[in-house]
Motif scaffolding. Structure first.
Motif, PDB file in Angstrom:
ATOM      1  N   CYS A  17      23.397 -60.967  42.321  1.00 34.15           N
ATOM      2  CA  CYS A  17      23.385 -59.508  42.999  1.00 34.15           C
ATOM      3  C   CYS A  17      22.162 -59.718  44.327  1.00 34.15           C
ATOM      4  CB  CYS A  17      22.799 -58.257  41.894  1.00 34.15           C
ATOM      5  SG  CYS A  17      23.882 -58.441  40.492  1.00 34.15           S
ATOM      6  N   ASP A  19      19.812 -56.866  45.793  1.00 32.89           N
ATOM      7  CA  ASP A  19      19.122 -55.718  45.582  1.00 32.89           C
ATOM      8  C   ASP A  19      18.189 -55.136  46.661  1.00 32.89           C
ATOM      9  OD1 ASP A  19      18.083 -53.391  44.449  1.00 32.89           O
ATOM     10  OD2 ASP A  19      17.580 -54.316  42.561  1.00 32.89           O
ATOM     11  N   VAL A  28      26.562 -49.188  44.828  1.00 33.06           N
ATOM     12  CA  VAL A  28      26.919 -50.498  44.457  1.00 33.06           C
ATOM     13  C   VAL A  28      28.032 -50.650  45.314  1.00 33.06           C
ATOM     14  CG1 VAL A  28      27.949 -52.198  42.851  1.00 33.06           C
ATOM     15  CG2 VAL A  28      26.241 -50.499  42.160  1.00 33.06           C
ATOM     16  N   VAL A  54      22.781 -51.704  45.986  1.00 32.02           N
ATOM     17  CA  VAL A  54      22.883 -53.239  45.344  1.00 32.02           C
ATOM     18  C   VAL A  54      24.384 -53.550  45.589  1.00 32.02           C
ATOM     19  CG1 VAL A  54      23.187 -54.349  43.273  1.00 32.02           C
ATOM     20  CG2 VAL A  54      21.460 -52.475  43.264  1.00 32.02           C
ATOM     21  N   PHE A  56      26.883 -57.133  44.906  1.00 33.69           N
ATOM     22  CA  PHE A  56      26.902 -58.410  43.989  1.00 33.69           C
ATOM     23  C   PHE A  56      28.003 -59.412  44.518  1.00 33.69           C
ATOM     24  CE2 PHE A  56      29.206 -55.616  41.278  1.00 33.69           C
ATOM     25  CZ  PHE A  56      30.040 -56.438  40.668  1.00 33.69           C
ATOM     26  N   VAL A  83      26.761 -54.606  35.650  1.00 29.64           N
ATOM     27  CA  VAL A  83      25.581 -54.655  36.842  1.00 29.64           C
ATOM     28  C   VAL A  83      24.947 -53.510  36.819  1.00 29.64           C
ATOM     29  CG1 VAL A  83      25.195 -54.585  39.245  1.00 29.64           C
ATOM     30  CG2 VAL A  83      26.844 -56.300  38.475  1.00 29.64           C
TER      31      VAL A  83
END
Length: 267
Positions: A17, A19, A28, A54, A56, A83
């Protein structure tokens, strides 16, 4: 651009990920097929001033595990949940493009307690489409096995911001630039999705939804009208002069659409 790499694991699959931090509500960001979390850098930077952002690398892609045994849509959806859970994210806004948007739509349908709002960019859940995997395989077969330079990759992918976004997803090994995914794994992930229709899941979504489309969208106007008719609370916007990867092509315009949508959400 400042972000921290975080690694989570779900059922033996390692997910990497980015962040960007932030103290606001959680967002996300989900990239499309054969993509990578770095596609969202230009959008994450302005968003992180008001949100916890975030992204990923989804399973099989980028820095995440390249050969997961499960590439079903269920697996991609449950990765989103994992996640959020392992990073302590609550009432998440999902922003997904293409196959990332497909996973976001399914997650919003199946986990209404987790998903606060949905932004689907160039994404649909129609199907089945048994020709789709063959189309994707032909696309991958048009790629060289590797590229002699990053600049060569940028030009192959069309140049400009889109070409650079795709080239950023490659890795350098031995003086050549290589994809960070296995083509057969990517085709298999599409093949799983292509066998089913998920249209009913669109109608089950209860959270506020923003559908962002390119002018040259792969989703037909009639299909967009059908999506809007089946889920009245959805807002749909088309960005002139854009193609499928509009999040790379026009991130500032995407931000200008997402920002007021997010600001209008109830706490």
């Amino acid at each position: 651009m400042t972000w921290i790499e975080r690694v989570i694991e779900r059922e033996g699959v390692r997910l990497v990920c980015r962040d960007w931090g932030g103290d606001g509500p959680a967002l996300v960001l989900l990239h499309g097929l054969a993509g990578h979390a770095g596609e969202w850098d230009a959008l994450a930077d302005p968003l992180r001033s008001a949100y916890r952002v975030v992204a990923f690398d989804q399973r099989g892609q980028g820095a995440s595990d390249r050969f997961p045994s499960d590439v079903s849509r269920d697996a991609f959806v449950e990765d989103i949940v994992a996640v959020a859970d392992q990073l302590g994210l609550e009432r998440v806004v999902l922003v997904g493009q293409s196959m990332g948007g497909h996973a976001a739509i399914l997650a919003a349908s199946r986990h209404p307690e987790l998903i606060r709002a949905l932004v689907a960019i160039e994404a649909d859940v129609s199907g089945p489409d048994l020709e789709w995997p063959a189309h994707i395989r032909r696309w991958f077969d048009s790629w060289p096995a590797s590229f002699p330079s990053r600049d060569a990759a940028v030009q192959f992918f069309g140049g400009g911001a889109i070409g650079m976004g795709w080239a950023d997803g490659l890795e350098e090994r031995g003086g050549q630039w290589w994809p960070r995914f296995d083509r057969d794994v990517m085709v298999q992930s599409v093949a799983d999705a292509a066998q089913h229709s998920f249209a009913h899941e669109w109608q089950r979504i209860t959270c506020p939804t923003l559908l962002i489309l390119a002018q040259s969208s792969f989703i037909s106007p009639s299909r967009v009208a059908d999506l809007m008719r089946r889920r009245v609370p959805t807002v749909s916007v088309s960005i002139p002069g854009t193609r499928h990867d509009l999040h790379l092509e026009q991130p500032a315009i995407v931000y200008d659409l997402i920002s007021p949508f997010l600001a209008g959400l109830s706490p």
